[in-house]
Design a protein around this motif. Structure first.
Motif, PDB file in Angstrom:
ATOM      1  N   GLN B 111      10.537 128.322  -5.082  1.00  0.00           N
ATOM      2  CA  GLN B 111      10.613 127.371  -6.189  1.00  0.00           C
ATOM      3  C   GLN B 111      11.959 126.657  -6.142  1.00  0.00           C
ATOM      4  N   ASP B 129       6.582 114.908  -6.833  1.00  0.00           N
ATOM      5  CA  ASP B 129       7.214 116.108  -7.400  1.00  0.00           C
ATOM      6  C   ASP B 129       6.171 117.097  -7.875  1.00  0.00           C
ATOM      7  N   GLU B 130       5.151 116.556  -8.511  1.00  0.00           N
ATOM      8  CA  GLU B 130       4.092 117.426  -9.022  1.00  0.00           C
ATOM      9  C   GLU B 130       3.407 118.157  -7.888  1.00  0.00           C
ATOM     10  N   ASP B 133       5.646 120.788  -6.591  1.00  0.00           N
ATOM     11  CA  ASP B 133       5.632 121.908  -7.539  1.00  0.00           C
ATOM     12  C   ASP B 133       4.404 122.788  -7.325  1.00  0.00           C
ATOM     13  N   GLN B 137       4.190 126.702  -6.035  1.00  0.00           N
ATOM     14  CA  GLN B 137       3.513 127.774  -6.743  1.00  0.00           C
ATOM     15  C   GLN B 137       2.488 128.440  -5.834  1.00  0.00           C
TER      16      GLN B 137
END
Lengths: 111, 231
Positions: B111, B129-130, B133, B137
């Motif tokens: 992360q 970015d999403e 992310d 995860q």
């Protein structure tokens, strides 16, 4: 000992992982998979720096029997497949063989 | 198989010792197998949970990157992907479950903050970015899944091995030993019976001889007596 995560698969598959920082990757376009995937997987698996190999479940179909068996049994590095649903094929077979019952049967309520 | 052993008392004792030893080993291995299966059940539950989490994370990540691709174009996404500077690393520690060494995998730098990623903040959009992310995860889930699945594979291997040993003892070694034991016992009994019979024969013979001797003696005495009587 620190190791890395490696991704093997089509460019669409690997791009996301590279976005998350995965450095070890082998990109093989779909149409070349029958010819090149075997070698790419072998190479990735013999790399000592790699601790986890990520592959798409469907890509296992392109592998030759020998390599596929290695992928399924290997512990170092361990190969994690995505997109195949919960009852991932070989593990299920192995459970059946070792314990004698199919513990991953989806029909069972919860065992 | 049974004919391979010499029917001696020493061998019988040896075989009895081995049977006792093998039975003890068999019991112990059986317990180990059951214990391993129990451990395995625990891990299996965990694995199924992790698996389903992994699949949903993967779907989500795919959706995020598809979105990024659709909005920003493939080239932008790839460009951002190639610019990453921080790389996730994993380190493994050995954990011991009933003699089976299973790895405990720890990940670092999965992360990341926005500014740690290295593709710049200005040149890219929130979609990327999403997606990053979501994939970070997903990587975390993968590490977890790798840990659990490795443990499962190792445990399964060990279960299979133990099972084979238990079965080898139960269906091969122990029956063979018992067969040998029985063979020797019967052979020894047979020898004993033969011995008794032989003794009896000898006794009969001896008795017959003695009787003959006695008879001869009394006969000679008789003749002696008659001789004296004649005098």
């Amino acid at each position: 000992m620190t190791q890395e995560i490696a991704v093997v698969g089509s460019p669409e598959f690997t791009t996301g992982f590279r976005l998350a920082g995965v450095r070890e990757f082998a990109e093989i376009p779909d149409e070349e998979k029958p010819d090149r995937l075997d070698a790419a997987v072998e190479e990735t698996m013999t790399n000592d720096d790699v601790g986890i190999v990520v592959m798409h479940e469907d890509d296992l179909e392109y592998l030759s029997r020998e390599v596929r068996q290695r992928v399924e049994r290997s512990v170092e590095p361990v190969v994690v497949t995505l997109g195949g649903g919960a009852g991932s094929g070989n593990l299920r077979e192995q459970i059946k063989r070792a314990i004698g019952i199919d513990l991953m049967d989806d029909d069972q309520p919860d065992s | 198989m049974a004919e391979d052993v010499k029917p001696t008392r020493k061998n019988l004792m040896e075989i009895e010792d081995r049977i006792e030893f093998s039975e003890r080993g068999h019991d112990t291995l059986e317990q180990k197998r059951d214990g391993l299966i129990m451990e395995f059940m625990d891990i299996l539950d965990q694995a199924q949970e992790v698996r389903s989490g992994l699949e949903s994370d993967y779907r989500e990540a795919q959706r995020a990157i598809d979105m990024a691709r659709a909005m920003e174009g493939d080239v932008a996404v790839r460009g951002a992907a190639s610019a990453l500077k921080e790389h996730p690393e994993i380190s493994t520690r050995a954990n011991n479950i009933m003699g089976v060494v299973v790895p405990q995998i720890e990940s670092t730098k999965v992360q990341k903050d926005l500014d740690e990623r290295g593709y710049g903040v200005l040149g890219t959009s929130a979609r990327i970015d999403e997606a990053a992310d979501a994939y970070e995860q997903l990587l975390d889930s993968i590490v977890l899944a790798a840990e659990v699945e490795t443990a499962m594979k190792k445990l399964l291997d060990e279960i299979e091995k133990t099972k084979r040993r238990v079965n080898a003892l139960e269906f091969k070694l122990l029956p063979e030993l018992r067969e040998n034991q029985e063979y020797i016992e019967q052979k020894l009994e047979e020898q004993e019976r033969e011995e008794i019979f032989r003794m009896k024969k000898i006794k009969d013979k001896k008795e017959a001889e003695e009787a003959e001797d006695e008879a001869a003696e009394t006969h000679s005495e008789e003749t002696e007596e008659t001789v004296t009587a004649d005098d």
